[in-house]
Design an enzyme around this catalytic site. Structure first.
Site, PDB file in Angstrom:
ATOM      1  N   ASP A  93       0.866  -1.182   0.000  1.00 37.47           N
ATOM      2  CA  ASP A  93       0.000   0.000   0.000  1.00 37.47           C
ATOM      3  C   ASP A  93       0.901   1.230   0.000  1.00 37.47           C
ATOM      4  OD1 ASP A  93       0.915   0.336   2.573  1.00 37.47           O
ATOM      5  OD2 ASP A  93      -0.964  -0.223   3.531  1.00 37.47           O
ATOM      6  N   GLY A  96      -0.783   5.815   3.000  1.00 34.01           N
ATOM      7  CA  GLY A  96      -1.751   6.866   3.318  1.00 34.01           C
ATOM      8  C   GLY A  96      -2.727   6.469   4.410  1.00 34.01           C
ATOM      9  N   ASP A 147      -3.044   8.263  -1.441  1.00 31.53           N
ATOM     10  CA  ASP A 147      -4.374   8.875  -1.480  1.00 31.53           C
ATOM     11  C   ASP A 147      -4.711   9.430  -0.104  1.00 31.53           C
ATOM     12  OD1 ASP A 147      -4.586   6.435  -0.205  1.00 31.53           O
ATOM     13  OD2 ASP A 147      -6.514   5.907  -1.063  1.00 31.53           O
ATOM     14  N   ASP A 269      -7.438  -7.456   0.738  1.00 32.12           N
ATOM     15  CA  ASP A 269      -6.470  -7.682   1.815  1.00 32.12           C
ATOM     16  C   ASP A 269      -7.169  -7.331   3.115  1.00 32.12           C
ATOM     17  OD1 ASP A 269      -6.204  -4.608   1.389  1.00 32.12           O
ATOM     18  OD2 ASP A 269      -5.158  -5.009   3.276  1.00 32.12           O
TER      19      ASP A 269
END
Lengths: 378, 378
Positions: A93, A96, A147, A269
């Site tokens: 990832d 964020g 993000d 996930d």
């Protein structure tokens, strides 16, 4: 090895999709569940154990690895695959989500987010470009754009502002990713917009214009009810290209997975199988089973004698109860293993059902099975 | 299966002995190290992992299993082998040592010891007969007599009193064991007498008169220096019959094992490889290595690239350091595995050296190797 990241859609059944994608570290069949290897380890489990559950890909957390041991150190040690001895694909990832949920003293600007480490108070800056750099240092097969992820419920203007910032960060992420040109590696964009469907659809359109190897639905599983989440999913997936994988981030319960696959999601996930495993909970065909419950103390039956995984067939409920009550590490290890294996068996069941064109029946049967557990497996 | 417990002495080299014994659950090569499965689990490790270290027998703790889940429950669930999914031999201690070290409000009489559980304050009574009954309920291949274990240093009259009580309990244990007549199962007597050699020799003689399938040296590794322990061992083993296994209880460091084998000991158990593993310490050919030390943070080398165990060959010191610093369960799991595997490799090395008549050289080489670690592996 392959030259480019590629996704192949083999079969659809309603909105459910059976496919696979190929990365520099191998092929992943979809729908796929990715166990979470937060800090360079799926908690408590050796990579061999994780592979034996049927997992073909794991997730690594940029936030955690950025703080400790640091991406430059992981890179110097040969990258995350070598570091954690996981030779198969890794998705990371962007960090964020954890910046929002774990760190303190965050300051969000157009340029970047600055925050204080929850471990030792050190200040860090994470920009879209740095998130891409970190994921490249880790050697992720699939990287995620940075993000901004809000908690739900949120006000529409907040959701719109965060979605638009995420879009501008998506564009910067794409540029940063292109500048590195790692053949066969992938970058996914993340659809935001909270629970506002027009915002979600706008986000999807704009991301497609930028162009990504896959698309995630982010900002869900952040406190909203399941029906809200599923509504957003089912209104978003039709806006995404059929020839790219779709990843619902941070989700979820077995029920969430079943319902999201029914709505066109390919990847998931979640920490739930390992986290709940560390707290004495087992996921099974019969629903969730709370092994700390005294009624298991004398029960010689395994969790599921028909499970494809030996741990679920071998150890009695009484033994697992004993380990949980005695707070033995092996209880966490076995239940984490059993839970990930159940998630993988569920995904394999969904894949087979889609191939056979009987996904609706599989869904009905699976839901009926879950009603036999300790608590409703919603 | 065999009709009777049998020990075969294959070869001696100085006082060091190479043999094996046969139990209802299989054969054990000696010198042997038994990992400790305190509460029905070698902490953190699945039975498959324990077997893959080379272990052929594990130890179970009567005290812990008596308190939780209770021996009657273990028996109802098929015995300890089935309960913990360990199909190979199990030796159980008698509970005496843990009663002394863990419980409170002990009251010792000729008849029995009564004590309060350290878990929930429940009162328990443990007599020689009950200790035998519990070990039979657990299904131990080898049971141990109940004894009284003192901390050292102690006064001579205290050591004498405890030794004589232990002898009377040995006789009662033998009678209780005989009344059950479990073909092929073994009962070991325990030599006591503190650090007083004449007391030790008297204890050994009296135990031999009673007659046991094997003899343990108990009451050591309770605070005395290594030279005191080794002196007691070397003055005791010549008093024990050559055709029975000799077990040094609760010992020890790799150095203790090497030196005690040199003095005629065949069997050991100790929590050190698992306990130290949970605290970031690795046992290796190069001595003990403290992985929390910052100098390992960047080190790509495995602990021992020539180790027979893949975990010691595969994971970098930097990764193990990271797991230890991040307090990850996998750190405890991997280091416990690596440590037990090292103990087993050390025993295998000693067995091969005795067979080849080069135990003295093996001892010299092994001691030289240990001097390369972080701290002296004494």
């Amino acid at each position: 090895m392959t030259d480019a990241f590629s996704f192949t859609l083999h079969k659809t059944d309603g909105m459910a999709r059976r496919g696979d994608f190929v990365t520099p570290h191998g092929r992943v069949q979809t729908p796929a569940f990715m166990p979470v290897g937060t800090a360079g380890t799926v908690k408590g489990l050796t990579p061999e154990v994780v592979r034996d559950t049927g997992a073909e890909i794991v997730l690594g957390n940029t936030y955690h690895l950025m703080l400790r041991p640091g991406p430059e150190r992981v890179a110097a040690l040969g990258g995350l695959h070598t570091f954690m001895n996981w030779p198969l694909p890794i998705l990371t990832d962007s960090g964020g989500f954890q910046v929002m949920s774990l760190s303190s003293l965050r300051k969000l600007t157009e340029q970047a987010v600055t925050f204080r480490s929850h471990l030792d108070g050190t200040m860090f800056e994470l920009s879209p470009e740095r998130a891409i750099e970190i994921q490249a240092l880790l050697g992720a097969d699939i990287s995620m754009q940075l993000d901004e992820c809000l908690k739900l419920p949120a006000k529409r203007d907040e959701m719109q502002r965060a979605m638009q910032l995420s879009l501008r960060w998506a564009e910067r992420s794409r540029r940063a990713f292109e500048s590195r040109a790692r053949e066969g590696y992938a970058l996914f964009g993340i659809v935001q917009g909270g629970d506002d469907i027009p915002l979600r659809q706008e986000s999807a359109r704009e991301l497609i214009d930028i162009g990504f190897e896959g698309y995630a639905v982010g900002g869900l599983a952040v406190g909203e009810p399941q029906d809200v989440m599923l509504k957003v999913v089912e209104e978003t997936t039709p806006a995404l290209p059929a020839d790219r994988p779709r990843y619902l981030m941070g989700v979820g319960t077995p029920s969430d997975l079943l319902e999201a696959v029914a709505r066109g999601i390919d990847m998931f996930d979640c920490v739930m199988p390992t986290r709940n495993g560390r707290h004495g909970m087992a996921f099974t065909r019969f629903g969730q089973i709370n092994l700390s419950n005294a009624r298991h103390a004398h029960d010689p039956r395994p969790l599921d004698e028909e499970s494809p995984h030996p741990a679920a067939r071998t150890y009695s409920r009484a033994y697992l109860h004993h380990l949980v009550k005695a707070n033995e590490i092996l209880g966490a290890v076995l239940l984490s293993t059993i839970n990930i294996a159940y998630y993988q068996a569920l995904m394999a069941g969904m894949r087979a059902a889609i191939e056979a064109g009987r996904f609706a029946d599989f869904r009905t049967d699976t839901l009926a099975g879950w009603s036999q557990g300790d608590i409703a497996a919603v």
